[in-house]
Design a protein around this motif. Sequence first.
Motif, mmCIF file in Angstrom:
data_model
loop_
_atom_site.group_PDB
_atom_site.id
_atom_site.type_symbol
_atom_site.label_atom_id
_atom_site.label_comp_id
_atom_site.label_asym_id
_atom_site.label_seq_id
_atom_site.Cartn_x
_atom_site.Cartn_y
_atom_site.Cartn_z
ATOM 1 N N HIS A 149 -43.672 47.850 58.542
ATOM 2 C CA HIS A 149 -43.956 47.318 57.216
ATOM 3 C C HIS A 149 -45.329 46.652 57.236
ATOM 4 O O HIS A 149 -45.838 46.279 58.296
ATOM 5 C CB HIS A 149 -42.896 46.288 56.815
ATOM 6 C CG HIS A 149 -41.517 46.839 56.776
ATOM 7 N ND1 HIS A 149 -41.085 47.721 55.818
ATOM 8 C CD2 HIS A 149 -40.465 46.656 57.607
ATOM 9 C CE1 HIS A 149 -39.829 48.046 56.060
ATOM 10 N NE2 HIS A 149 -39.431 47.415 57.135
ATOM 11 N N THR A 150 -45.905 46.483 56.057
ATOM 12 C CA THR A 150 -47.193 45.806 55.922
ATOM 13 C C THR A 150 -46.954 44.347 55.572
ATOM 14 O O THR A 150 -46.189 44.037 54.666
ATOM 15 C CB THR A 150 -48.050 46.472 54.831
ATOM 16 O OG1 THR A 150 -48.273 47.830 55.209
ATOM 17 C CG2 THR A 150 -49.377 45.760 54.657
ATOM 18 N N THR A 164 -48.923 40.926 54.380
ATOM 19 C CA THR A 164 -50.149 40.372 53.812
ATOM 20 C C THR A 164 -50.079 38.864 53.910
ATOM 21 O O THR A 164 -49.092 38.254 53.491
ATOM 22 C CB THR A 164 -50.332 40.806 52.342
ATOM 23 O OG1 THR A 164 -50.351 42.235 52.282
ATOM 24 C CG2 THR A 164 -51.621 40.247 51.757
ATOM 25 N N SER A 174 -54.189 41.859 55.943
ATOM 26 C CA SER A 174 -52.937 42.587 56.126
ATOM 27 C C SER A 174 -52.871 43.187 57.523
ATOM 28 O O SER A 174 -53.895 43.473 58.135
ATOM 29 C CB SER A 174 -52.813 43.716 55.105
ATOM 30 O OG SER A 174 -52.729 43.197 53.807
ATOM 31 N N SER A 201 -49.724 45.506 60.199
ATOM 32 C CA SER A 201 -48.415 46.159 60.262
ATOM 33 C C SER A 201 -47.529 45.465 61.272
ATOM 34 O O SER A 201 -48.009 44.898 62.250
ATOM 35 C CB SER A 201 -48.564 47.624 60.671
ATOM 36 O OG SER A 201 -49.203 48.348 59.651
ATOM 37 N N ASP A 232 -42.100 45.447 53.026
ATOM 38 C CA ASP A 232 -43.452 44.901 53.016
ATOM 39 C C ASP A 232 -43.346 43.451 52.556
ATOM 40 O O ASP A 232 -42.493 43.120 51.723
ATOM 41 C CB ASP A 232 -44.356 45.688 52.065
ATOM 42 C CG ASP A 232 -44.659 47.094 52.579
ATOM 43 O OD1 ASP A 232 -44.376 47.385 53.766
ATOM 44 O OD2 ASP A 232 -45.191 47.894 51.787
#
Length: 100
Positions: free
Chosen positions: A6-7, A9, A16, A18, A86
Motif C-alpha cells: 500500500h502507499t 502518505t 509517500s 510503499s 493506502d
Amino acid sequence: MPTISHTITLAPLGASFSVQEDTTLLLALEAAGFDAPSSCRNGTCRTCICRLQAGTVAYTVEWPGLSFDEKREGFILPCVALARSDLVVDVPLARRVSFD
C-alpha cells in the motif's frame, strides 16, 4: 500468494512510500528514509502516536496502548500498525533523514 503493498502518505510533508502488509508503518517509514519519534516499538510507550487521516490499519498486538476514544478519533501507533489500505498519516515530527 503475492505480497500486498500500500502507499503511505505522510502529512504534512506530503511524501509517500510503499509498505507491505506484513511490515509495521514505523519500520516502513524508516526504510523509506524518514525519521519519526519512537521508543518501545511494542505499542506501550506511545512515543510514536499519530493520527490516521485516511485508510485502515490492523495491529500486531491485540490492544495497543490507545484508549477507546483515541482509537475512535483516529490515533494510531505506527510501531505496531499494519496498513490494510493506502493511508494518509499525520506525523508532524517526521523528517527526511539526511546522510550528508
